[in-house]
Design a protein around this motif. Structure first.
Motif, PDB file in Angstrom:
ATOM      1  N   ILE A  49       0.837  -1.205   0.000  1.00 25.40           N
ATOM      2  CA  ILE A  49       0.000   0.000   0.000  1.00 25.40           C
ATOM      3  C   ILE A  49       0.869   1.252   0.000  1.00 25.40           C
ATOM      4  O   ILE A  49       1.831   1.348   0.763  1.00 25.40           O
ATOM      5  CB  ILE A  49      -0.923   0.021   1.238  1.00 25.40           C
ATOM      6  CG1 ILE A  49      -1.887  -1.170   1.218  1.00 25.40           C
ATOM      7  CG2 ILE A  49      -1.712   1.337   1.291  1.00 25.40           C
ATOM      8  CD1 ILE A  49      -2.684  -1.335   2.509  1.00 25.40           C
ATOM      9  N   PHE A  50       0.512   2.203  -0.865  1.00 24.15           N
ATOM     10  CA  PHE A  50       1.018   3.571  -0.803  1.00 24.15           C
ATOM     11  C   PHE A  50      -0.146   4.454  -0.383  1.00 24.15           C
ATOM     12  O   PHE A  50      -1.235   4.358  -0.952  1.00 24.15           O
ATOM     13  CB  PHE A  50       1.539   4.046  -2.170  1.00 24.15           C
ATOM     14  CG  PHE A  50       2.993   3.752  -2.418  1.00 24.15           C
ATOM     15  CD1 PHE A  50       3.551   2.527  -2.101  1.00 24.15           C
ATOM     16  CD2 PHE A  50       3.808   4.703  -3.014  1.00 24.15           C
ATOM     17  CE1 PHE A  50       4.876   2.250  -2.345  1.00 24.15           C
ATOM     18  CE2 PHE A  50       5.145   4.447  -3.267  1.00 24.15           C
ATOM     19  CZ  PHE A  50       5.694   3.212  -2.933  1.00 24.15           C
ATOM     20  N   ALA A  51       0.060   5.295   0.638  1.00 20.54           N
ATOM     21  CA  ALA A  51      -0.972   6.233   1.100  1.00 20.54           C
ATOM     22  C   ALA A  51      -0.431   7.644   0.952  1.00 20.54           C
ATOM     23  O   ALA A  51       0.588   7.992   1.550  1.00 20.54           O
ATOM     24  CB  ALA A  51      -1.345   5.954   2.552  1.00 20.54           C
ATOM     25  N   ILE A  52      -1.098   8.472   0.162  1.00 23.48           N
ATOM     26  CA  ILE A  52      -0.592   9.808  -0.126  1.00 23.48           C
ATOM     27  C   ILE A  52      -1.648  10.877   0.139  1.00 23.48           C
ATOM     28  O   ILE A  52      -2.848  10.614   0.069  1.00 23.48           O
ATOM     29  CB  ILE A  52      -0.115   9.927  -1.585  1.00 23.48           C
ATOM     30  CG1 ILE A  52      -1.311   9.884  -2.550  1.00 23.48           C
ATOM     31  CG2 ILE A  52       0.893   8.841  -1.936  1.00 23.48           C
ATOM     32  CD1 ILE A  52      -1.011  10.407  -3.932  1.00 23.48           C
ATOM     33  N   GLY A  53      -1.187  12.087   0.461  1.00 22.11           N
ATOM     34  CA  GLY A  53      -2.043  13.263   0.482  1.00 22.11           C
ATOM     35  C   GLY A  53      -2.549  13.723   1.822  1.00 22.11           C
ATOM     36  O   GLY A  53      -3.206  14.766   1.906  1.00 22.11           O
ATOM     37  N   ILE A  80       0.248   5.413  11.322  1.00 22.45           N
ATOM     38  CA  ILE A  80       0.572   4.924   9.985  1.00 22.45           C
ATOM     39  C   ILE A  80       2.075   4.861   9.744  1.00 22.45           C
ATOM     40  O   ILE A  80       2.563   3.964   9.052  1.00 22.45           O
ATOM     41  CB  ILE A  80      -0.141   5.761   8.890  1.00 22.45           C
ATOM     42  CG1 ILE A  80      -0.089   5.017   7.551  1.00 22.45           C
ATOM     43  CG2 ILE A  80       0.446   7.170   8.771  1.00 22.45           C
ATOM     44  CD1 ILE A  80      -1.003   5.610   6.494  1.00 22.45           C
ATOM     45  N   THR A  81       2.840   5.757  10.349  1.00 26.81           N
ATOM     46  CA  THR A  81       4.290   5.698  10.152  1.00 26.81           C
ATOM     47  C   THR A  81       4.900   4.489  10.864  1.00 26.81           C
ATOM     48  O   THR A  81       5.980   4.028  10.501  1.00 26.81           O
ATOM     49  CB  THR A  81       4.983   6.991  10.626  1.00 26.81           C
ATOM     50  OG1 THR A  81       4.648   7.236  11.993  1.00 26.81           O
ATOM     51  CG2 THR A  81       4.561   8.172   9.762  1.00 26.81           C
ATOM     52  N   ASP A  82       4.210   3.965  11.866  1.00 25.93           N
ATOM     53  CA  ASP A  82       4.673   2.752  12.538  1.00 25.93           C
ATOM     54  C   ASP A  82       4.296   1.480  11.766  1.00 25.93           C
ATOM     55  O   ASP A  82       4.702   0.378  12.155  1.00 25.93           O
ATOM     56  CB  ASP A  82       4.085   2.663  13.951  1.00 25.93           C
ATOM     57  CG  ASP A  82       4.765   3.602  14.927  1.00 25.93           C
ATOM     58  OD1 ASP A  82       5.833   4.145  14.579  1.00 25.93           O
ATOM     59  OD2 ASP A  82       4.231   3.796  16.039  1.00 25.93           O
ATOM     60  N   SER A  83       3.529   1.627  10.711  1.00 28.88           N
ATOM     61  CA  SER A  83       3.111   0.475   9.901  1.00 28.88           C
ATOM     62  C   SER A  83       4.105   0.246   8.761  1.00 28.88           C
ATOM     63  O   SER A  83       5.079   0.985   8.606  1.00 28.88           O
ATOM     64  CB  SER A  83       1.716   0.718   9.321  1.00 28.88           C
ATOM     65  OG  SER A  83       1.779   1.630   8.224  1.00 28.88           O
ATOM     66  N   ALA A  84       3.826  -0.758   7.937  1.00 23.57           N
ATOM     67  CA  ALA A  84       4.665  -1.044   6.766  1.00 23.57           C
ATOM     68  C   ALA A  84       4.166  -0.344   5.511  1.00 23.57           C
ATOM     69  O   ALA A  84       4.705  -0.548   4.414  1.00 23.57           O
ATOM     70  CB  ALA A  84       4.723  -2.552   6.532  1.00 23.57           C
ATOM     71  N   ILE A  85       3.161   0.509   5.662  1.00 22.25           N
ATOM     72  CA  ILE A  85       2.622   1.256   4.519  1.00 22.25           C
ATOM     73  C   ILE A  85       3.618   2.333   4.087  1.00 22.25           C
ATOM     74  O   ILE A  85       4.239   2.988   4.922  1.00 22.25           O
ATOM     75  CB  ILE A  85       1.273   1.889   4.906  1.00 22.25           C
ATOM     76  CG1 ILE A  85       0.217   0.796   5.102  1.00 22.25           C
ATOM     77  CG2 ILE A  85       0.801   2.899   3.855  1.00 22.25           C
ATOM     78  CD1 ILE A  85      -1.088   1.300   5.680  1.00 22.25           C
TER      79      ILE A  85
END
Length: 295
Positions: free
Chosen positions: A167-171, A183-188
């Motif tokens: 997954i890429f999450a942007i914006g 979210i920064t602690d995840s692998a995303i």
């Protein structure tokens, strides 16, 4: 686009009622059709998936509002997406709120292993204990990547529907520290609006497409929450924020993604017709969104 199928998913089950008014996003598919989206895109077929009635019920087991109704609806939506994908067609799913991503991701998981390019003005990566609203529309990215209550995150024992690493999450532009840390602690692979612009949008898209290839994925999906757009051009959302992408920036991202042979579908969420009574913002969205699709 050839083989385009529009799936109408007018669910507002993932939102908490504000101002004692039922969220208007359920009207979005009919609203966009009446303003010419279907005429421009010329889908081969339109499929309507009617959601259960809206309520504010808080499920005690999961801690998520309308959890049972969302699970039921997600299963129905996933079957429609599965059928469309197996026919080699391209689904454009028009919400509704962001909880429709659960059904989209569940449908993808039922036919293969996919990536997700998540375009949103928020991360939507929180769990019920962190959420003030207890509404699934703010948790969808967490749930589809296998985080949170199994009632929603492990439907049909298919957890995760899409792996964090794919997954890429942007914006995102809601930058409260505790919120972002989740979210920064995840692998995303996560890029807030500032870092997205700093890295270069086409560069980020290329990185994502390389990951799709290197992980040997069956393809990828695009999630588009219109609140990623600048509030001046798209204020018709439930959680408006200053700033955001321009239409030109969004076009450059989606055009690059749609040029890939690995693209399998896209969903649109959150534009609330009740917040656009004259339809001017919606007409501008239709004009710009239709230009993102190849002829």
């Amino acid at each position: 686009m050839k083989n385009l199928i529009i799936i109408e998913a007018p669910s507002n089950l993932g939102l908490k009622q504000l101002r004692n008014v039922e969220p208007g996003v359920r009207k979005l598919p009919a609203w966009l059709k009446a303003r010419g989206l279907h005429d421009v895109l010329q889908p081969q077929k339109v499929i309507h998936v009617e959601p259960p009635p809206y309520s504010m019920h808080l499920d005690k087991e999961s801690g998520v509002r309308n959890a049972d109704a969302i699970v039921s609806y997600s299963k129905t939506l996933s079957e429609e997406i599965k059928t469309v994908l197996n026919a080699g067609q391209f689904p454009l799913v028009i919400g509704g709120d962001c909880s429709i991503l659960i059904g989209c991701a569940l449908g993808l998981r039922s036919v293969g292993n996919f990536g997700l390019f998540f375009i949103d003005g928020h991360t939507d990566f929180v769990l019920p204990h962190f959420s003030e609203t207890k509404a699934a529309a703010g948790m969808d990215l967490a749930l589809i990547s296998g985080n949170g209550p199994d009632k929603l995150a492990n439907i049909n024992s298919l957890k995760p529907y899409i792996a964090e690493k794919n997954i890429f999450a942007i914006g995102n532009r809601y930058l409260q520290n505790d919120y972002v840390k989740l979210i920064t602690d995840s692998a995303i692979s996560y890029y807030d609006l500032h870092n997205l612009r700093a890295a270069g949008m086409k560069h980020i898209v290329k990185k994502f497409l390389k990951k799709v290839e290197s992980h040997n994925l069956d393809g990828f999906w695009i999630h588009l929450d219109v609140d990623v757009l600048n509030n001046e051009v798209m204020p018709c959302v439930d959680s408006p924020q200053p700033g955001g992408l321009s239409y030109e920036e969004l076009r450059s991202i989606i055009r690059a993604l749609l040029s890939s042979s690995k693209i399998k579908g896209i969903n649109i969420t959150i534009l609330d017709p009740d917040l656009d009574p004259d339809g001017n913002y919606s007409k501008a969205f239709i004009e710009n969104f239709s230009q993102m699709f190849p002829a």
